[in-house]
Design a protein around this motif. Structure first.
Motif, PDB file in Angstrom:
ATOM      1  N   PHE A  40       3.503   0.867  -0.418  1.00  0.00           N
ATOM      2  CA  PHE A  40       2.045   0.717  -0.243  1.00  0.00           C
ATOM      3  C   PHE A  40       1.714   0.576   1.251  1.00  0.00           C
ATOM      4  O   PHE A  40       0.776   1.194   1.759  1.00  0.00           O
ATOM      5  CB  PHE A  40       1.582  -0.511  -1.042  1.00  0.00           C
ATOM      6  N   VAL A  54       0.544  -5.739   4.184  1.00  0.00           N
ATOM      7  CA  VAL A  54      -0.311  -6.232   3.100  1.00  0.00           C
ATOM      8  C   VAL A  54      -0.076  -7.722   2.822  1.00  0.00           C
ATOM      9  O   VAL A  54       0.969  -8.278   3.153  1.00  0.00           O
ATOM     10  CB  VAL A  54      -0.139  -5.400   1.805  1.00  0.00           C
ATOM     11  N   PHE A 176      -8.699  -6.408  -0.670  1.00  0.00           N
ATOM     12  CA  PHE A 176      -8.585  -5.568  -1.867  1.00  0.00           C
ATOM     13  C   PHE A 176      -8.910  -6.395  -3.112  1.00  0.00           C
ATOM     14  O   PHE A 176      -8.339  -6.190  -4.186  1.00  0.00           O
ATOM     15  CB  PHE A 176      -7.169  -4.982  -1.983  1.00  0.00           C
ATOM     16  N   THR A 184      -6.862  -4.247  -5.609  1.00  0.00           N
ATOM     17  CA  THR A 184      -5.540  -4.498  -6.185  1.00  0.00           C
ATOM     18  C   THR A 184      -5.600  -5.786  -7.022  1.00  0.00           C
ATOM     19  O   THR A 184      -4.602  -6.447  -7.202  1.00  0.00           O
ATOM     20  CB  THR A 184      -4.464  -4.632  -5.082  1.00  0.00           C
ATOM     21  N   CYS A 228       0.633  -5.854  -7.738  1.00  0.00           N
ATOM     22  CA  CYS A 228      -0.601  -5.547  -6.986  1.00  0.00           C
ATOM     23  C   CYS A 228      -0.399  -4.319  -6.101  1.00  0.00           C
ATOM     24  O   CYS A 228      -1.294  -3.474  -5.984  1.00  0.00           O
ATOM     25  CB  CYS A 228      -1.026  -6.752  -6.144  1.00  0.00           C
ATOM     26  N   GLY A 232      -2.342  -0.805  -6.156  1.00  0.00           N
ATOM     27  CA  GLY A 232      -2.870  -0.212  -4.923  1.00  0.00           C
ATOM     28  C   GLY A 232      -2.440   1.236  -4.755  1.00  0.00           C
ATOM     29  O   GLY A 232      -3.245   2.099  -4.391  1.00  0.00           O
ATOM     30  N   GLN A 235      -4.385   3.321  -7.085  1.00  0.00           N
ATOM     31  CA  GLN A 235      -5.773   3.451  -6.605  1.00  0.00           C
ATOM     32  C   GLN A 235      -5.878   4.484  -5.489  1.00  0.00           C
ATOM     33  O   GLN A 235      -6.885   5.195  -5.381  1.00  0.00           O
ATOM     34  CB  GLN A 235      -6.301   2.107  -6.072  1.00  0.00           C
ATOM     35  N   TRP A 239      -8.631   7.755  -4.370  1.00  0.00           N
ATOM     36  CA  TRP A 239      -9.547   7.030  -3.486  1.00  0.00           C
ATOM     37  C   TRP A 239     -10.359   7.975  -2.601  1.00  0.00           C
ATOM     38  O   TRP A 239     -11.557   7.805  -2.420  1.00  0.00           O
ATOM     39  CB  TRP A 239      -8.735   6.036  -2.644  1.00  0.00           C
TER      40      TRP A 239
END
Ligand SMILES: *Cc1c(COP(=O)(O)O)cnc(C)c1O
Length: 364
Positions: A40, A54, A176, A184, A228, A232, A235, A239
């Motif tokens: 991620f 992150v 997020f 997330t 999570c 992400g 997503q 996006w």
């Protein structure tokens, strides 16, 4: 009458997550910088063009960012027109928030207010991107050791020109959280072009521990879960298609609201395409009703709204007799945040516009 919630979160389905989720559980590595977190971070770095790590939340990223530039014992200038997490993060990082006013046009930190608030104790200026509107820090903030940081919690997806609006200032954080356009569930990120700052933030995120086991900084637990990071990554797949739809929804909403007397509709600053966490509108005296009663009537018409942002310098934990921020105090008393979804239907937009027209018609 449809119910229009303030946010309509979008997440992958359980079926879409199941095979990889099972893999995470089977592997036993559910956290601690696992493969999904690493992947991620790499995908975000590629997307934004700036090194990105992150965190468990936007606020965790913000505390780590502030600690990484060592603000403890000093002052950090921030806007009052923001979510309370901004000044709270400054306090949690051991510094004192100094509230400055905003520019009435862009709703972002007013540079003259910043200049007036500078003291020998100033360690950083922490600007905010309200609703995803980007604060563009002028290059003149220098003052020697003053870091320029940005709380971009609501701005993941915002663009300045054809650029992802990442890499402004010395460091920048995103949220997020489930209420944000890119979710997330809980989560956040920090990006910076300064490798030393990134390294420090990585250590602070993991209790302050460095590779040799020493702690050079006092840290905390700000790590993102594997599940999570997996959400992400899912997503990110669509996006790039969701952002333009969201921006377009906000444009249609603004169009529908534009000719109502006394209702001022916030627009994007020139050259920017904010992601619009919400669409702010301002109830001016000419509207003939106060903000809170308008919000109540909107709720009765099925439209959930929020009085965001509040003036943080007036919150119980910060209020004092001296701080007077006229623009913030006026606008935070007039503002209503309206919902924006990725794909707002025309009848949803009409429902909002009709409600405002009806409330106004009852006045005259
Ligand atoms: C959402 C938000 C935060 C907090 O982010 P979390 O991920 O919920 O911790 C901080 N600042 C602003 C301006 C926000 O909108």
């Amino acid at each position: 009458m449809r119910h229009l919630p303030i946010v309509r979160p979008r997440h992958p389905t359980a079926t879409q997550l199941l095979p990889q989720l099972q893999g995470i559980l089977n592997s036993g590595q559910v956290t601690n910088n696992g493969p999904y977190v690493q992947q991620f971070e790499k995908s975000l770095t590629d997307l934004l063009g700036v090194p990105t790590i992150v965190f468990s939340s936007g606020m965790a990223a913000m505390i780590a960012m502030l600690r990484a530039v060592d603000v403890a014992g000093g002052e950090v200038i921030c806007p009052s027109f923001t979510f309370c997490a901004t000044p709270h993060a400054i306090v949690m990082a051991g510094a004192t928030p100094v509230f400055a006013d905003i520019d009435a046009e862009t709703l972002t930190l007013d540079i003259y207010g910043v200049a007036r608030s500078m003291t020998k104790q100033t360690r950083a200026v922490l600007g905010v991107d309200p609703y995803g509107i980007c604060w563009e820090p002028p290059p003149l903030i220098d003052g020697g050791n003053v870091s320029v940081l940005i709380d971009s919690a609501p701005a993941f997806g915002s663009e300045i020109g054809d650029w992802h609006a990442a890499g402004r200032g010395d460091a920048q954080i995103f949220s997020f959280h489930a209420t944000k356009p890119f979710s997330t569930m809980e989560g956040g990120a920090l990006c910076s072009r300064d490798p030393l700052l990134i390294k420090r933030a990585q250590e602070i995120r993991n209790f302050g521990q460095s590779d040799d086991g020493d702690c050079r900084f006092v840290g905390f637990n700000g790590k993102m879960l594997e599940v999570c990071a997996l959400i992400g990554l899912k997503q990110l797949e669509d996006w790039q298609h969701r952002v333009p739809r969201r921006v377009e929804s906000a444009i249609r909403l603004r169009d529908a609201l534009k000719d109502i007397p006394g209702l001022r509709v916030q627009r994007a600053p020139l050259g920017q395409s904010p992601v619009w966490l919400y669409q702010p509108v301002f109830i001016e005296p000419e509207f003939g009703r106060d903000r809170d009663s308008v919000m109540r009537e909107l709720a009765a018409a099925g439209i959930q709204t929020r009085p965001y942002y509040r003036a943080c310098h007036l919150l119980g934990c910060y209020v004092d007799k001296y701080t007077y921020l006229p623009v913030t105090e006026r606008l935070s008393a007039q503002v209503i945040s309206l919902p924006v979804y990725d794909n707002m239907a025309d009848d949803e937009i009409a429902q909002i516009a009709d409600a405002f027209k009806e409330i106004r018609a009852c006045v005259s």
